[in-house]
Design an enzyme around this catalytic site. Structure first.
Site, PDB file in Angstrom:
ATOM      1  N   VAL A 132       0.834  -1.205   0.000  1.00  0.00           N
ATOM      2  CA  VAL A 132       0.000   0.000   0.000  1.00  0.00           C
ATOM      3  C   VAL A 132       0.875   1.264   0.000  1.00  0.00           C
ATOM      4  O   VAL A 132       0.631   2.200  -0.775  1.00  0.00           O
ATOM      5  CB  VAL A 132      -0.964   0.015   1.214  1.00  0.00           C
ATOM      6  CG1 VAL A 132      -1.815   1.274   1.202  1.00  0.00           C
ATOM      7  CG2 VAL A 132      -1.848  -1.223   1.216  1.00  0.00           C
ATOM      8  N   GLU A 164     -10.442   5.497   5.411  1.00  0.00           N
ATOM      9  CA  GLU A 164     -11.269   4.911   4.347  1.00  0.00           C
ATOM     10  C   GLU A 164     -10.723   3.578   3.851  1.00  0.00           C
ATOM     11  O   GLU A 164     -11.495   2.670   3.528  1.00  0.00           O
ATOM     12  CB  GLU A 164     -11.375   5.911   3.181  1.00  0.00           C
ATOM     13  CG  GLU A 164     -12.388   5.545   2.125  1.00  0.00           C
ATOM     14  CD  GLU A 164     -13.814   5.483   2.670  1.00  0.00           C
ATOM     15  OE1 GLU A 164     -14.256   4.339   2.903  1.00  0.00           O
ATOM     16  OE2 GLU A 164     -14.462   6.508   2.866  1.00  0.00           O
ATOM     17  N   VAL A 182     -11.364  -0.474   5.767  1.00  0.00           N
ATOM     18  CA  VAL A 182     -12.491  -1.411   5.794  1.00  0.00           C
ATOM     19  C   VAL A 182     -12.655  -2.189   4.494  1.00  0.00           C
ATOM     20  O   VAL A 182     -12.769  -3.404   4.496  1.00  0.00           O
ATOM     21  CB  VAL A 182     -13.802  -0.685   6.159  1.00  0.00           C
ATOM     22  CG1 VAL A 182     -15.004  -1.582   5.943  1.00  0.00           C
ATOM     23  CG2 VAL A 182     -13.753  -0.248   7.610  1.00  0.00           C
ATOM     24  N   GLY A 232     -10.733  -1.487   1.391  1.00  0.00           N
ATOM     25  CA  GLY A 232      -9.698  -1.145   0.404  1.00  0.00           C
ATOM     26  C   GLY A 232     -10.106   0.009  -0.488  1.00  0.00           C
ATOM     27  O   GLY A 232     -10.172   1.157  -0.056  1.00  0.00           O
ATOM     28  N   ILE A 252     -13.076   0.474  -1.976  1.00  0.00           N
ATOM     29  CA  ILE A 252     -14.506   0.840  -1.988  1.00  0.00           C
ATOM     30  C   ILE A 252     -14.731   1.991  -1.013  1.00  0.00           C
ATOM     31  O   ILE A 252     -14.444   1.850   0.180  1.00  0.00           O
ATOM     32  CB  ILE A 252     -15.409  -0.340  -1.543  1.00  0.00           C
ATOM     33  CG1 ILE A 252     -15.111  -1.609  -2.340  1.00  0.00           C
ATOM     34  CG2 ILE A 252     -16.882   0.035  -1.650  1.00  0.00           C
ATOM     35  CD1 ILE A 252     -15.907  -2.829  -1.869  1.00  0.00           C
ATOM     36  N   GLY A 302      -0.313 -14.214  -4.939  1.00  0.00           N
ATOM     37  CA  GLY A 302      -0.132 -13.064  -4.046  1.00  0.00           C
ATOM     38  C   GLY A 302      -1.416 -12.598  -3.382  1.00  0.00           C
ATOM     39  O   GLY A 302      -1.452 -11.569  -2.728  1.00  0.00           O
ATOM     40  N   ASP A 358      -9.256 -10.748   9.819  1.00  0.00           N
ATOM     41  CA  ASP A 358      -9.294  -9.525   9.004  1.00  0.00           C
ATOM     42  C   ASP A 358     -10.737  -9.008   8.862  1.00  0.00           C
ATOM     43  O   ASP A 358     -11.013  -7.828   9.094  1.00  0.00           O
ATOM     44  CB  ASP A 358      -8.689  -9.866   7.619  1.00  0.00           C
ATOM     45  CG  ASP A 358      -8.708  -8.702   6.661  1.00  0.00           C
ATOM     46  OD1 ASP A 358      -7.869  -7.807   6.805  1.00  0.00           O
ATOM     47  OD2 ASP A 358      -9.578  -8.691   5.759  1.00  0.00           O
ATOM     48  N   LYS A 386     -12.681  -5.510  10.359  1.00  0.00           N
ATOM     49  CA  LYS A 386     -13.419  -4.607   9.465  1.00  0.00           C
ATOM     50  C   LYS A 386     -14.871  -4.443   9.914  1.00  0.00           C
ATOM     51  O   LYS A 386     -15.406  -3.330   9.902  1.00  0.00           O
ATOM     52  CB  LYS A 386     -13.352  -5.143   8.036  1.00  0.00           C
ATOM     53  CG  LYS A 386     -11.938  -5.045   7.443  1.00  0.00           C
ATOM     54  CD  LYS A 386     -11.834  -5.862   6.176  1.00  0.00           C
ATOM     55  CE  LYS A 386     -10.509  -5.658   5.477  1.00  0.00           C
ATOM     56  NZ  LYS A 386     -10.358  -6.532   4.302  1.00  0.00           N
ATOM     57  N   GLY A 432      -5.350  -4.407  -2.660  1.00  0.00           N
ATOM     58  CA  GLY A 432      -4.470  -4.192  -3.804  1.00  0.00           C
ATOM     59  C   GLY A 432      -3.794  -2.834  -3.718  1.00  0.00           C
ATOM     60  O   GLY A 432      -4.305  -1.898  -3.105  1.00  0.00           O
TER      61      GLY A 432
HETATM   62  N1  LIG Z   1      -2.389  -4.881   1.008  1.00  0.00           N
HETATM   63  C1  LIG Z   1      -3.613  -4.430   0.807  1.00  0.00           C
HETATM   64  O1  LIG Z   1      -4.194  -4.594  -0.277  1.00  0.00           O
HETATM   65  C2  LIG Z   1      -4.324  -3.684   1.906  1.00  0.00           C
HETATM   66  C3  LIG Z   1      -5.655  -3.258   1.710  1.00  0.00           C
HETATM   67  C4  LIG Z   1      -6.288  -2.505   2.718  1.00  0.00           C
HETATM   68  C5  LIG Z   1      -5.611  -2.231   3.884  1.00  0.00           C
HETATM   69  N2  LIG Z   1      -4.326  -2.693   4.052  1.00  0.00           N
HETATM   70  C6  LIG Z   1      -3.653  -2.365   5.303  1.00  0.00           C
HETATM   71  O2  LIG Z   1      -2.555  -1.504   4.976  1.00  0.00           O
HETATM   72  C7  LIG Z   1      -1.484  -1.725   5.882  1.00  0.00           C
HETATM   73  C8  LIG Z   1      -0.232  -2.073   5.083  1.00  0.00           C
HETATM   74  O3  LIG Z   1      -0.465  -3.236   4.328  1.00  0.00           O
HETATM   75  P1  LIG Z   1       0.591  -3.730   3.222  1.00  0.00           P
HETATM   76  O4  LIG Z   1      -0.062  -4.846   2.513  1.00  0.00           O
HETATM   77  O5  LIG Z   1       1.119  -2.579   2.460  1.00  0.00           O
HETATM   78  O6  LIG Z   1       1.731  -4.322   4.165  1.00  0.00           O
HETATM   79  P2  LIG Z   1       3.223  -4.724   3.765  1.00  0.00           P
HETATM   80  O7  LIG Z   1       3.331  -4.918   2.292  1.00  0.00           O
HETATM   81  O8  LIG Z   1       3.625  -5.829   4.667  1.00  0.00           O
HETATM   82  O9  LIG Z   1       4.068  -3.418   4.138  1.00  0.00           O
HETATM   83  C9  LIG Z   1       4.245  -2.975   5.443  1.00  0.00           C
HETATM   84  C10 LIG Z   1       5.266  -1.854   5.424  1.00  0.00           C
HETATM   85  O10 LIG Z   1       5.379  -1.307   6.711  1.00  0.00           O
HETATM   86  C11 LIG Z   1       6.737  -1.310   7.135  1.00  0.00           C
HETATM   87  N3  LIG Z   1       6.704  -1.498   8.602  1.00  0.00           N
HETATM   88  C12 LIG Z   1       6.114  -2.496   9.295  1.00  0.00           C
HETATM   89  N4  LIG Z   1       6.245  -2.305  10.619  1.00  0.00           N
HETATM   90  C13 LIG Z   1       6.981  -1.170  10.746  1.00  0.00           C
HETATM   91  C14 LIG Z   1       7.488  -0.439  11.855  1.00  0.00           C
HETATM   92  N5  LIG Z   1       7.248  -0.839  13.110  1.00  0.00           N
HETATM   93  N6  LIG Z   1       8.193   0.677  11.601  1.00  0.00           N
HETATM   94  C15 LIG Z   1       8.425   1.098  10.343  1.00  0.00           C
HETATM   95  N7  LIG Z   1       7.971   0.461   9.260  1.00  0.00           N
HETATM   96  C16 LIG Z   1       7.260  -0.660   9.460  1.00  0.00           C
HETATM   97  C17 LIG Z   1       7.408  -2.408   6.382  1.00  0.00           C
HETATM   98  O11 LIG Z   1       8.802  -2.146   6.291  1.00  0.00           O
HETATM   99  P3  LIG Z   1       9.793  -3.071   5.410  1.00  0.00           P
HETATM  100  O12 LIG Z   1       9.361  -2.865   3.975  1.00  0.00           O
HETATM  101  O13 LIG Z   1      11.136  -2.528   5.655  1.00  0.00           O
HETATM  102  O14 LIG Z   1       9.569  -4.476   5.880  1.00  0.00           O
HETATM  103  C18 LIG Z   1       6.675  -2.302   5.038  1.00  0.00           C
HETATM  104  O15 LIG Z   1       7.284  -1.340   4.227  1.00  0.00           O
HETATM  105  C19 LIG Z   1      -1.970  -2.815   6.836  1.00  0.00           C
HETATM  106  O16 LIG Z   1      -2.556  -2.228   7.962  1.00  0.00           O
HETATM  107  C20 LIG Z   1      -3.040  -3.540   6.027  1.00  0.00           C
HETATM  108  O17 LIG Z   1      -3.990  -4.173   6.842  1.00  0.00           O
HETATM  109  C21 LIG Z   1      -3.678  -3.401   3.102  1.00  0.00           C
END
Ligand SMILES: NC(=O)c1ccc[n+]([C@@H]2O[C@H](COP(=O)([O-])OP(=O)(O)OC[C@H]3O[C@@H](n4cnc5c(N)ncnc54)[C@H](OP(=O)(O)O)[C@@H]3O)[C@@H](O)[C@H]2O)c1
Length: 420
Positions: A15, A118, A121, A123, A125, A176, A190, A194, A294
């Protein structure tokens, strides 16, 4: 005068990098600093001002808005510090909001800052802003939906390609859609976070996430999917929150798989798509459908929140007052035992005359009406498979009935799935 909005981003994963790329299209927004865990990790975006010290972002006097897209509870202290330093927060972190939202919102009220979420909950939407603004006239009785793309993808593949849960999980991991440790998705955590956030804003009450009933999809077999299909249903992981017995202070909140009638439009939601349905007065029923996760769909919501703050950042009083948290009391949350549901049961029994009669009698003892009871082909060990669909009955009566028929060691309820 430099009137750029200054951003600090915590997290540059899926993200975070999406947000970074999208923000590059906005000349009036400046990314001051980004925090990550591992400074040496290779990333798709080239960032000069990278740090592994999240507190430096929380305390940076040049930062107006902290964008938290790291996830987990580990960033809680940094967000509290950021609020105390007068910064607005944009977060996609459902777990943190569901578990510690009350503390964060109380703090934000005290320091007159906004928390927008936003992306947390559904993504991509838009759902939080519509509930708080366009639908603000409504009294809601129910919010329900498919809030987890990974599990919906797995269930869709099981149904459309006639594959086992394990095969579909492996497929999701390869593409993925599922993480190496899929527990958070497949066990319903999860979706639970939400629905806690949704229930919170839909019913204007604080929610205790620990009291939400949660069941994942790991017990759903290819056989359940096939039988459900033949009976006119699809199986979906449904998260829902509704008022109980018309009492708006008492809520029935849960996440579990359900048989959904094929005539219900939520049964058409395929693959990783998400959907949220709301029932309320005066709007009646509305449904929101779109990408629940995504890189770019999620960045769309995060950047939308940043722009909403940008539009109001000149105000020194309440920024975005409609988006604030107005409620302070907790909802009464009922236990699953007190709910009434229709049920699908898949039962293994001895292949002898009278087995169906025994089940019918046990249902009668607990005042459970049957909608349908059928015996399927014998399994490989020669045991009978009996499928039961019931009318609405109390969960505790259903559980007592199951205990009663399982006293016969040859009878086992292999799955119990509620019917929507
Ligand atoms: N992925 C989705 O489609 C999606 C959709 C809606 C909501 N979300 C929410 O968005 C958030 C991020 O999701 P993501 O999928 O992007 O996760 P991710 O790919 O695992 O990325 C997490 C990022 O946060 C960094 N990080 C983690 N803990 C940290 C800390 N204590 N201090 C500093 N940096 C830290 C990581 O650093 P490193 O890169 O160095 O490891 C990484 O860059 C989560 O809360 C998730 O629930 C995700």
């Amino acid at each position: 005068m430099n009137n750029k909005l200054k951003i600090g981003i915590i997290g540059l994963g899926t993200v975070g990098q999406g947000v970074y790329k999208v923000l590059k299209n906005f000349d009036d927004i400046e990314i001051v600093s980004c925090a990550v865990k591992n400074l040496n990790k290779k990333r798709e975006v080239e960032v000069n001002n990278l740090t592994d010290d999240v507190m430096s972002i929380a305390k940076n006097p040049d930062v107006d808005v902290v964008v938290e897209v790291a996830g987990g509870i580990g960033v809680f202290d940094a967000l509290k510090e950021a609020i105390k330093n007068g910064k607005h927060i944009v977060t996609a972190n459902k777990e943190l909001l569901a578990r510690h939202g009350a503390e964060l919102f109380d703090l934000a009220k005290k320091y007159n800052t906004a928390i927008l979420y936003e992306a947390a909950v559904a993504g991509g939407i838009p759902i939080i802003l519509p509930i708080k603004t366009s639908l603000a006239a409504n009294k809601f009785s129910k919010v329900a939906g498919i809030l987890n793309g990974t599990t919906n993808y797995i269930l869709t593949k099981m149904e459309e390609e006639n594959l086992s849960y394990e095969d579909c999980l492996a497929k999701a991991q390869k593409l993925g859609y599922a993480e190496t440790d899929p527990t958070g998705d497949v066990e319903g955590f999860d979706a639970m976070y939400k629905i806690a956030i949704l229930a919170n804003i839909v019913f204007d009450k604080r929610i205790d996430v620990n009291k939400i009933y949660r069941e994942g999809i790991t017990k759903i077999s290819a056989q359940d999917i096939k039988i459900a299909d033949e009976l006119g249903y699809k199986i979906k992981l449904i998260a829902q929150a509704k008022t109980f017995n018309d009492d708006e202070n008492t809520l029935d909140i849960r996440v579990h798989p359900m048989l959904v009638d094929k005539n219900n439009s939520i049964s058409d939601i395929r693959n990783a798509t998400n959907a949220v349905m709301l029932n309320g007065f005066p709007v009646d029923k509305v449904m929101f459908v779109g990408p629940g996760a995504g890189e770019f769909p999620t960045a769309s919501s995060v950047v939308g929140d940043i722009l909403a703050i940008k539009a109001e950042n000149h105000r020194k009083d309440d920024v975005l007052p409609m988006m604030g948290c107005k409620h302070e009391s907790y909802a009464n949350q009922i236990s699953i035992e007190e709910t009434k549901n229709c049920y699908y049961l898949r039962i293994k029994a001895d292949n002898t005359p009278g087995e169906i009669g025994k089940i019918g009698t046990a249902c009668g003892e607990y005042k459970i009406n049957l909608s349908c009871i059928i015996q399927r082909e014998l399994d490989t060990k020669g045991d009978a498979t009996i499928i039961v669909i019931t009318e609405k009955c109390l969960e505790k009566d259903m559980n007592s009935m199951i205990t009663s028929i399982e006293k016969d060691s040859k009878t086992k309820v292999l799955n119990k799935i509620r019917v929507m």
